[in-house]
Write an enzyme that holds these catalytic residues in place. Structure first.
Site, mmCIF file in Angstrom:
data_model
loop_
_atom_site.group_PDB
_atom_site.id
_atom_site.type_symbol
_atom_site.label_atom_id
_atom_site.label_comp_id
_atom_site.label_asym_id
_atom_site.label_seq_id
_atom_site.Cartn_x
_atom_site.Cartn_y
_atom_site.Cartn_z
ATOM 1 N N HIS E 14 0.851 -1.201 0.000
ATOM 2 C CA HIS E 14 0.000 0.000 0.000
ATOM 3 C C HIS E 14 0.885 1.250 0.000
ATOM 4 O O HIS E 14 2.101 1.178 0.103
ATOM 5 C CB HIS E 14 -0.974 0.005 1.186
ATOM 6 C CG HIS E 14 -0.377 0.389 2.502
ATOM 7 N ND1 HIS E 14 -1.129 0.856 3.556
ATOM 8 C CD2 HIS E 14 0.902 0.371 2.937
ATOM 9 C CE1 HIS E 14 -0.329 1.110 4.571
ATOM 10 N NE2 HIS E 14 0.898 0.827 4.235
ATOM 11 N N CYS E 33 5.651 7.041 3.763
ATOM 12 C CA CYS E 33 4.477 6.257 3.349
ATOM 13 C C CYS E 33 3.900 6.754 2.026
ATOM 14 O O CYS E 33 3.048 6.100 1.432
ATOM 15 C CB CYS E 33 3.382 6.324 4.413
ATOM 16 S SG CYS E 33 3.845 5.492 5.940
ATOM 17 N N HIS E 39 4.938 0.223 -0.462
ATOM 18 C CA HIS E 39 5.731 -0.624 0.423
ATOM 19 C C HIS E 39 4.722 -1.649 0.958
ATOM 20 O O HIS E 39 3.625 -1.764 0.401
ATOM 21 C CB HIS E 39 6.383 0.200 1.532
ATOM 22 C CG HIS E 39 5.412 0.889 2.409
ATOM 23 N ND1 HIS E 39 4.753 2.039 2.028
ATOM 24 C CD2 HIS E 39 4.945 0.578 3.638
ATOM 25 C CE1 HIS E 39 3.939 2.414 2.990
ATOM 26 N NE2 HIS E 39 4.015 1.551 3.979
ATOM 27 N N HIS E 41 3.275 -4.690 4.230
ATOM 28 C CA HIS E 41 3.229 -5.150 5.618
ATOM 29 C C HIS E 41 2.683 -6.571 5.695
ATOM 30 O O HIS E 41 1.946 -7.011 4.816
ATOM 31 C CB HIS E 41 2.310 -4.244 6.447
ATOM 32 C CG HIS E 41 2.744 -2.820 6.508
ATOM 33 N ND1 HIS E 41 3.843 -2.416 7.223
ATOM 34 C CD2 HIS E 41 2.260 -1.704 5.922
ATOM 35 C CE1 HIS E 41 4.003 -1.106 7.090
ATOM 36 N NE2 HIS E 41 3.065 -0.651 6.297
ATOM 37 N N ASP E 79 -4.975 -10.587 0.508
ATOM 38 C CA ASP E 79 -3.646 -11.204 0.656
ATOM 39 C C ASP E 79 -2.872 -11.216 -0.662
ATOM 40 O O ASP E 79 -3.402 -11.610 -1.700
ATOM 41 C CB ASP E 79 -3.801 -12.646 1.159
ATOM 42 C CG ASP E 79 -2.465 -13.263 1.524
ATOM 43 O OD1 ASP E 79 -1.593 -12.550 2.059
ATOM 44 O OD2 ASP E 79 -2.290 -14.471 1.263
ATOM 45 N N HIS E 80 -1.607 -10.801 -0.581
ATOM 46 C CA HIS E 80 -0.731 -10.748 -1.760
ATOM 47 C C HIS E 80 -1.275 -9.816 -2.829
ATOM 48 O O HIS E 80 -1.090 -10.036 -4.026
ATOM 49 C CB HIS E 80 -0.443 -12.157 -2.312
ATOM 50 C CG HIS E 80 0.597 -12.873 -1.495
ATOM 51 N ND1 HIS E 80 0.381 -13.254 -0.192
ATOM 52 C CD2 HIS E 80 1.880 -13.233 -1.770
ATOM 53 C CE1 HIS E 80 1.465 -13.836 0.282
ATOM 54 N NE2 HIS E 80 2.397 -13.826 -0.640
ATOM 55 N N GLU E 124 -1.020 -3.211 11.648
ATOM 56 C CA GLU E 124 -0.184 -2.976 10.470
ATOM 57 C C GLU E 124 1.240 -3.433 10.771
ATOM 58 O O GLU E 124 1.957 -3.945 9.919
ATOM 59 C CB GLU E 124 -0.184 -1.485 10.138
ATOM 60 C CG GLU E 124 0.579 -1.161 8.879
ATOM 61 C CD GLU E 124 0.758 0.325 8.666
ATOM 62 O OE1 GLU E 124 -0.169 0.965 8.158
ATOM 63 O OE2 GLU E 124 1.831 0.854 9.032
#
Lengths: 137, 137, 137, 137, 137, 137
Positions: E14, E33, E39, E41, E79-80, E124
């Protein structure tokens, strides 16, 4: 050479008991672990493999394959089982953390393509674990 | 008012089974948890008490006393035991995480001097826990 | 051969100070760790022993005995103490994580029957730890 | 000789892709990791250095200096970055956990005064990590 | 009434960006950010449901069903993935931890039979999390 | 309304002592915590704020600002300090976990713009923590 480690979890029941001993001797040596109704743990398994990084994939070992091997060879056999009664290698061997590490090594040895099994670590509790590096180590 | 929480651990075996049901129905609802040999977990208990801070000691509750109460009322009864077979409240109640939280609340209610029992949290695994705030909550 | 690791915790105060240096030099090298009132940590100790699995017990080392040794030789001496002022080996040695690991090794060496002391690991914080494998290592 | 390990964290995006392959082949080998929009992780880096304890300071390595080196050489370059697009060593090398460990080793080798770089460990997730001990190891 | 909480994990990319602002303003408010390459998490989701314990099963909610719902409604979508580019609710909403918690609440609301959605918590990082208790709370 | 929680760490020394009491009484009530040389802990602080999500930023509170406030108001004052001797609010108040939580609340109250301080949680050890919700709660 690089090492890659993957964790897996299983929940199982066990107890410590030596059939050659009296109840008193079992309690003296194993304490509350000798309760034959069994107790249980959330075990954590760490499997380390060693090898060269494949320049095409960037992998020492295919991660999806490694996960499948751990699932098939170990987790599907140990998870939600009573180790003493339901897992054959503990029919006559006490399922201590040390013996579980050795047993998992034997289940995995030779099963991981293109990489060398380096270490099996088993946590019985967050504050107790055993490491096995193979028979000749 | 302030809340104080203390953790304790116990390792126990259990399984899920409803005697009114067939084996198939038990397996359909409870899956691998229905294995009657049992499996087990490292449970973590978090007990929260609420009260005023005593200006003389700086405590809501005497920590040594709280630890003794958790040990005497819960850990010494549940740790290294098979919950279904050895803990009386689970003779006819399935030891789910929810029911264990309620049972521990009942064991502790009224036992902690100078503070109110606020919450019982039970982790069966690091990724699953139940919270109970008492009968009327 | 197999390795068994057990953790133990102790909470202690310490500070870093070299008597040969000026206050300014101590502050320049040790920063806020040089505050002579002391500060403190929840230390975690991991002790690893190596040996053969006893076929009769399934143990490398008797776990109750190992726990007693760690308690007697280390935890009872370090826990809830100010390392600089109350633990003799730090009267003239700075209690850095490295030096604490060496000191614990010396306290444990030769005390564990039927197994070889393999490694002492000391965590000062979750993100900082030292490993010592013995004088000749 | 003693080992000292310090952790550091960075959050980054990445994906797995081999330009020599078709989309289908990339998906077959890398699964959901092949999504070229990228996904990401909270990586944890553990850097271990080995050396003698300096009798004057009690340190193998100056901790403030070690922290600065990790920050300057690794964290400031990788943190909050897309590894494939923004970190030069991954322009033509897939940023697998293995390759990230090797790349960090190369960034740190020769940069830590008075101590030997012993091991670089990189966690991509709490259940997956790679260890690198250097080119000749 | 009792509360049951289950965790799930997803790894995603994100970045933070407000299209109404200049690049400078985005960097001033969001710092690193705001890097539009993104980047990522390892997010941890905790979903808490509230209800009565079913006396027949001992469950507030069927755990296998709850796991399936979390997988289907959230993990399979997030996810991913790159949240900004691939998850529709973040096309025009910044995927901050707060907004992710609200979005997951909306995905789950009304989907859990026989229990009330009580809280959605999103981590996060291990040191940053948001809690949402629903629109009217 | 949504809640956002941020963690911070500090390492400090402390001991428990009531000047009105004899040495024997202090030891009887506080046990090994009464050692006046002090011992120490790695404390973890969790600060929770509540508010509306700003539709422009997606934030309840500016995270960089929140981090600065925690650093300035708490961490810079408590970290690497002896709480009894160096932090003014503990000159005449015993630094129990409960009292530390209240003191941190008072340091933070009114300092966080655009959000309401909701809860201060202080962990002294991973298995012991106190929660404070403010004077009127």
């Amino acid at each position: 050479m690089i090492l890659l480690t993957r964790k897996a979890d299983f929940s199982a029941a066990h107890f410590y008991w030596n059939d050659q001993w009296s109840d008193e001797e079992n309690f003296r040596v194993f304490g509350k672990c000798s309760n034959r109704q069994g107790h249980g743990h959330n075990y954590t398994l760490e499997v380390t493999v060693a090898g060269e990084v494949d320049p095409v994939t960037g992998f020492v070992v295919d991660l999806k394959l490694l996960k499948e091997i751990l699932e098939r060879e170990v987790v599907s056999v140990y998870d939600h089982r009573h180790l003493n009664y339901e897992v054959p290698e503990f029919a006559h061997t006490i399922p201590t953390t040390e013996n579980i590490a050795v047993a998992i090594w034997r289940r995995l040895a030779g099963k991981i393509p293109h990489a060398k099994l380096q270490r099996v670590r088993v946590y019985e509790m967050p504050d107790l674990f055993a490491d096995f590096y193979g028979e000749g180590a």
